[in-house]
Design a protein around this motif. Structure first.
Motif, PDB file in Angstrom:
ATOM      1  N   PHE A 220      -5.708   1.298  -2.693  1.00 15.62           N
ATOM      2  CA  PHE A 220      -5.850   1.724  -1.414  1.00 15.62           C
ATOM      3  C   PHE A 220      -4.483   3.156  -1.257  1.00 15.62           C
ATOM      4  O   PHE A 220      -4.804   4.149  -0.705  1.00 15.62           O
ATOM      5  CB  PHE A 220      -5.667   0.932  -0.306  1.00 15.62           C
ATOM      6  N   GLY A 221      -3.462   2.544  -1.737  1.00 18.02           N
ATOM      7  CA  GLY A 221      -2.245   3.338  -1.185  1.00 18.02           C
ATOM      8  C   GLY A 221      -2.232   4.658  -2.268  1.00 18.02           C
ATOM      9  O   GLY A 221      -2.089   5.800  -1.764  1.00 18.02           O
ATOM     10  N   VAL A 222      -2.657   4.355  -3.671  1.00 19.06           N
ATOM     11  CA  VAL A 222      -2.742   5.468  -4.437  1.00 19.06           C
ATOM     12  C   VAL A 222      -3.749   6.581  -4.222  1.00 19.06           C
ATOM     13  O   VAL A 222      -3.513   7.753  -4.180  1.00 19.06           O
ATOM     14  CB  VAL A 222      -2.735   4.813  -6.053  1.00 19.06           C
ATOM     15  N   GLY A 223      -4.970   5.782  -3.890  1.00 20.20           N
ATOM     16  CA  GLY A 223      -6.045   6.704  -3.607  1.00 20.20           C
ATOM     17  C   GLY A 223      -6.010   7.664  -2.239  1.00 20.20           C
ATOM     18  O   GLY A 223      -6.226   8.722  -2.394  1.00 20.20           O
ATOM     19  N   GLY A 224      -5.408   6.915  -1.346  1.00 14.83           N
ATOM     20  CA  GLY A 224      -5.224   7.426  -0.078  1.00 14.83           C
ATOM     21  C   GLY A 224      -4.073   8.688  -0.103  1.00 14.83           C
ATOM     22  O   GLY A 224      -4.402   9.734   0.429  1.00 14.83           O
ATOM     23  N   SER A 225      -3.175   8.369  -0.984  1.00 11.64           N
ATOM     24  CA  SER A 225      -2.042   9.314  -1.032  1.00 11.64           C
ATOM     25  C   SER A 225      -2.634  10.568  -1.757  1.00 11.64           C
ATOM     26  O   SER A 225      -2.237  11.796  -1.455  1.00 11.64           O
ATOM     27  CB  SER A 225      -0.917   8.776  -2.005  1.00 11.64           C
ATOM     28  N   ILE A 226      -3.282  10.397  -2.819  1.00  8.18           N
ATOM     29  CA  ILE A 226      -4.035  11.784  -3.661  1.00  8.18           C
ATOM     30  C   ILE A 226      -4.673  12.522  -2.476  1.00  8.18           C
ATOM     31  O   ILE A 226      -4.779  13.830  -2.563  1.00  8.18           O
ATOM     32  CB  ILE A 226      -4.864  11.225  -4.857  1.00  8.18           C
ATOM     33  N   ILE A 227      -5.921  11.871  -2.152  1.00  8.31           N
ATOM     34  CA  ILE A 227      -6.933  12.753  -1.381  1.00  8.31           C
ATOM     35  C   ILE A 227      -6.301  13.245  -0.123  1.00  8.31           C
ATOM     36  O   ILE A 227      -6.542  14.435   0.249  1.00  8.31           O
ATOM     37  CB  ILE A 227      -8.108  11.831  -0.906  1.00  8.31           C
TER      38      ILE A 227
ATOM     39  N   MET B  39       0.827  -1.431  -0.073  1.00 10.85           N
ATOM     40  CA  MET B  39      -0.095  -0.039  -0.029  1.00 10.85           C
ATOM     41  C   MET B  39       0.834   1.228  -0.015  1.00 10.85           C
ATOM     42  O   MET B  39       0.730   2.240  -0.708  1.00 10.85           O
ATOM     43  CB  MET B  39      -0.882  -0.075   1.163  1.00 10.85           C
ATOM     44  N   PHE B  40       1.861   1.392   0.867  1.00 12.25           N
ATOM     45  CA  PHE B  40       2.565   2.597   1.152  1.00 12.25           C
ATOM     46  C   PHE B  40       3.726   2.830  -0.144  1.00 12.25           C
ATOM     47  O   PHE B  40       4.016   3.864  -0.368  1.00 12.25           O
ATOM     48  CB  PHE B  40       3.176   2.457   2.216  1.00 12.25           C
ATOM     49  N   VAL B  41       4.179   1.662  -0.778  1.00 13.21           N
ATOM     50  CA  VAL B  41       5.149   1.549  -1.879  1.00 13.21           C
ATOM     51  C   VAL B  41       4.122   2.473  -2.857  1.00 13.21           C
ATOM     52  O   VAL B  41       4.670   3.389  -3.684  1.00 13.21           O
ATOM     53  CB  VAL B  41       5.467   0.366  -2.366  1.00 13.21           C
ATOM     54  N   GLY B  42       2.848   2.046  -3.311  1.00 21.18           N
ATOM     55  CA  GLY B  42       1.877   2.730  -3.968  1.00 21.18           C
ATOM     56  C   GLY B  42       1.836   4.007  -3.688  1.00 21.18           C
ATOM     57  O   GLY B  42       1.928   5.041  -4.564  1.00 21.18           O
ATOM     58  N   SER B  43       1.627   4.408  -2.395  1.00 20.88           N
ATOM     59  CA  SER B  43       1.642   5.710  -1.912  1.00 20.88           C
ATOM     60  C   SER B  43       2.881   6.651  -2.261  1.00 20.88           C
ATOM     61  O   SER B  43       2.680   7.944  -2.793  1.00 20.88           O
ATOM     62  CB  SER B  43       1.211   5.844  -0.444  1.00 20.88           C
ATOM     63  N   PHE B  44       3.682   6.074  -1.979  1.00 22.98           N
ATOM     64  CA  PHE B  44       5.305   6.769  -2.160  1.00 22.98           C
ATOM     65  C   PHE B  44       5.336   7.014  -3.596  1.00 22.98           C
ATOM     66  O   PHE B  44       5.791   8.153  -3.983  1.00 22.98           O
ATOM     67  CB  PHE B  44       6.380   6.059  -1.530  1.00 22.98           C
ATOM     68  N   LEU B  45       5.412   6.220  -4.449  1.00 20.06           N
ATOM     69  CA  LEU B  45       5.148   6.383  -6.178  1.00 20.06           C
ATOM     70  C   LEU B  45       4.395   7.395  -6.451  1.00 20.06           C
ATOM     71  O   LEU B  45       4.562   8.457  -7.453  1.00 20.06           O
ATOM     72  CB  LEU B  45       4.941   5.203  -6.645  1.00 20.06           C
ATOM     73  N   THR B  46       2.897   7.455  -5.998  1.00 14.41           N
ATOM     74  CA  THR B  46       2.075   8.424  -6.386  1.00 14.41           C
ATOM     75  C   THR B  46       2.551   9.862  -5.724  1.00 14.41           C
ATOM     76  O   THR B  46       2.207  10.902  -6.713  1.00 14.41           O
ATOM     77  CB  THR B  46       0.668   8.125  -5.676  1.00 14.41           C
ATOM     78  N   SER B  47       3.197  10.014  -4.718  1.00 15.33           N
ATOM     79  CA  SER B  47       3.590  11.544  -4.192  1.00 15.33           C
ATOM     80  C   SER B  47       4.445  12.029  -5.051  1.00 15.33           C
ATOM     81  O   SER B  47       4.478  13.340  -4.850  1.00 15.33           O
ATOM     82  CB  SER B  47       4.137  11.199  -2.749  1.00 15.33           C
ATOM     83  N   PHE B  48       5.126  11.394  -6.098  1.00  9.65           N
ATOM     84  CA  PHE B  48       6.047  12.322  -6.884  1.00  9.65           C
ATOM     85  C   PHE B  48       5.296  12.790  -7.870  1.00  9.65           C
ATOM     86  O   PHE B  48       5.502  13.879  -8.532  1.00  9.65           O
ATOM     87  CB  PHE B  48       7.015  11.274  -7.760  1.00  9.65           C
TER      88      PHE B  48
END
Length: 462
Positions: free
Chosen positions: A359-366, A301-310
């Motif tokens: 979950f990670g990507v969506g959570g990161s964006i919002i 989940m958080f790897v997806g979040s991290f990549l999205t943060s860029f």
């Protein structure tokens, strides 16, 4: 396109770009909090229920006490952090002083939460609850002080909307890295250290959680030192307008937009935190996966979040706040629906990882976008920034604490799919509520902007 702030007036921005060194130093300033929050939300219920053998309700009660303590502390810290009369704070910096106080409280309280009470083998569960809640209150006060002081520095460091989004994205990037680090250490502790008995977590695993806590705290302390050395707090940051402007507490509390943004932020935190809390229990109880999965799936989940943060800054620039937020909500709802209607071997073996990424990507964006919306609410009124963040956090903490205690109280040991339904309806419902709130907020801003367009056509794109 310049942001005037939802509470402010239009102005001409004159500012210097934020140096990369300052961006890095600011970004690591919340790592200690992030490490502790990762343990708190992901493993508190697991530790208290499976390791300490507390009931579901008792474990939920500990989390509720923490959320209430945090919720009460945030407006207090925010209000005090905004005061300029406290000369003893101004010598080191109002925000940094509260950050330092919070850091000390966190360091000296958090290790006791994830450790068995010494010499308490014969103590009642009520006594143990009091023991742990005492440290939880101290920890949550410190956590709130660090969070609010760190967030309120963003509008002071730069007046530019896009630079604020960039700082928020950098901050969130380090949040994700901190979570990834915790999950990697946890996976190592649960899987490698005892691979012969890695199926379930039990009372004998308390020392593994202590390993994770002390490893994370060590890294967090180093990061906090870098923050205090690298970030120099001034009266107005890079903002060369007329110093720090303020809005009175009464005007803030009478502003409809404050409550609309609070609903957006609260819904966002409900989605992110409830998924982080209950996905490990879903993996353990509903899917009956091995103990190592309780670290591996959150890690994905958080790897997806991290990549999205860029890409979030570019996403906000291209699509605007509203469309970016709605996109994140859509991805989160898809993940919730996927969990509800899929099961079996293929789901556990392959699909669960795709769901974790959503979950990670969506959570990161919002999450990053909601923080950007909050920074826009503050605008040029940076003297009231900490109190505004305190209001947002107050709503967030109370909503999360009440939701968790209700969910745990309604839990039935005979319903194996309970946590699947919790994730679907609680997280999915939070995403939908956030989407409705941001649509309502932006429609209000568009209506107000239309009335001013002849005076000032330059408005923030949403």
């Amino acid at each position: 396109m310049e942001s005037s702030g939802l509470l402010g007036h239009d102005y001409t921005e004159i500012y210097s770009r934020v140096p990369y060194r300052l961006q890095f130093a600011y970004g690591v300033g919340h790592v200690l909090n992030d490490v502790c929050a990762s343990m708190w939300f992901t493993y508190l219920l697991v530790f208290f229920h499976l390791v300490l053998q507390f009931s579901n309700w008792q474990a939920g009660f500990v989390l509720l006490v923490g959320q209430i303590a945090d919720g009460l502390a945030t407006p207090f810290v925010g209000y005090q952090s905004d005061q300029t009369e406290n000369s003893w704070l101004c010598r080191y910096g109002r925000r940094k002083t509260w950050h330092l106080i919070g850091t000390i409280c966190v360091i000296f309280s958090f290790p006791f939460i994830f450790a068995p009470c010494p010499s308490c083998e014969s103590s009642s569960k009520s006594s143990l609850l009091f023991y742990y809640c005492m440290f939880v209150v101290i920890f949550q006060f410190g956590w709130a002080a660090v969070q609010i002081s760190h967030l309120s520095l963003i509008p002071e460091i730069t007046p530019n909307e896009h630079d604020r989004t960039k700082l928020t994205a950098i901050r969130y990037g380090f949040t994700v890295l901190s979570n990834v680090m915790v999950y990697v250490i946890t996976w190592f502790a649960l899987h490698i250290e005892d691979s012969s008995n890695a199926s379930k977590i039990g009372p004998d695993d308390s020392w593994k959680f202590q390993q994770v806590v002390w490893s994370g705290l060590g890294i967090g302390v180093v990061a906090s030192v870098i923050f205090h050395i690298g970030v120099k707090e001034t009266n107005s940051g890079n903002d060369v307008r007329s110093g720090q402007q303020r809005v009175s507490v009464g005007n803030l509390l009478c502003s409809v937009e404050v409550y609309q943004v609070a609903v957006v932020y609260m819904s966002t935190r409900l989605f992110v935190n409830l998924s982080q809390i209950f996905i490990p229990l879903y993996l353990h109880e509903t899917l009956d996966m091995a103990a190592s999965a309780l670290a591996l799936i959150p890690l994905v989940m958080f790897v997806g979040s991290f990549l999205t943060s860029f890409v979030i800054e570019g996403l906000n620039r291209g699509l605007g706040r509203r469309m970016s937020y709605l996109l994140g909500c859509l991805l989160g709802v898809i993940a919730c629906v996927w969990i509800q209607f899929r099961a079996g071997h293929d789901f556990i073996t392959y699909e669960i990882y795709a769901v974790a990424v959503l979950f990670g990507v969506g959570g990161s964006i919002i999450l990053v976008t909601s923080l950007g919306i909050t920074a826009d609410l503050i605008g040029d009124k940076t003297g009231s920034g900490a109190f505004v963040y305190g209001i947002m956090s107050f709503c967030d903490k109370f909503a999360n604490g009440i939701a968790v205690i209700i969910i745990q109280d309604l839990h039935s040991t005979t319903d194996k799919n309970y946590y699947r339904d919790v994730i679907t309806y609680s997280c999915g419902g939070a995403a939908l509520l956030g989407a409705l709130a941001v649509i309502s907020l932006m429609n209000r801003i568009r209506g107000r902007s239309a009335r001013r367009v002849r005076l000032n056509p330059r408005r923030l794109q949403y």
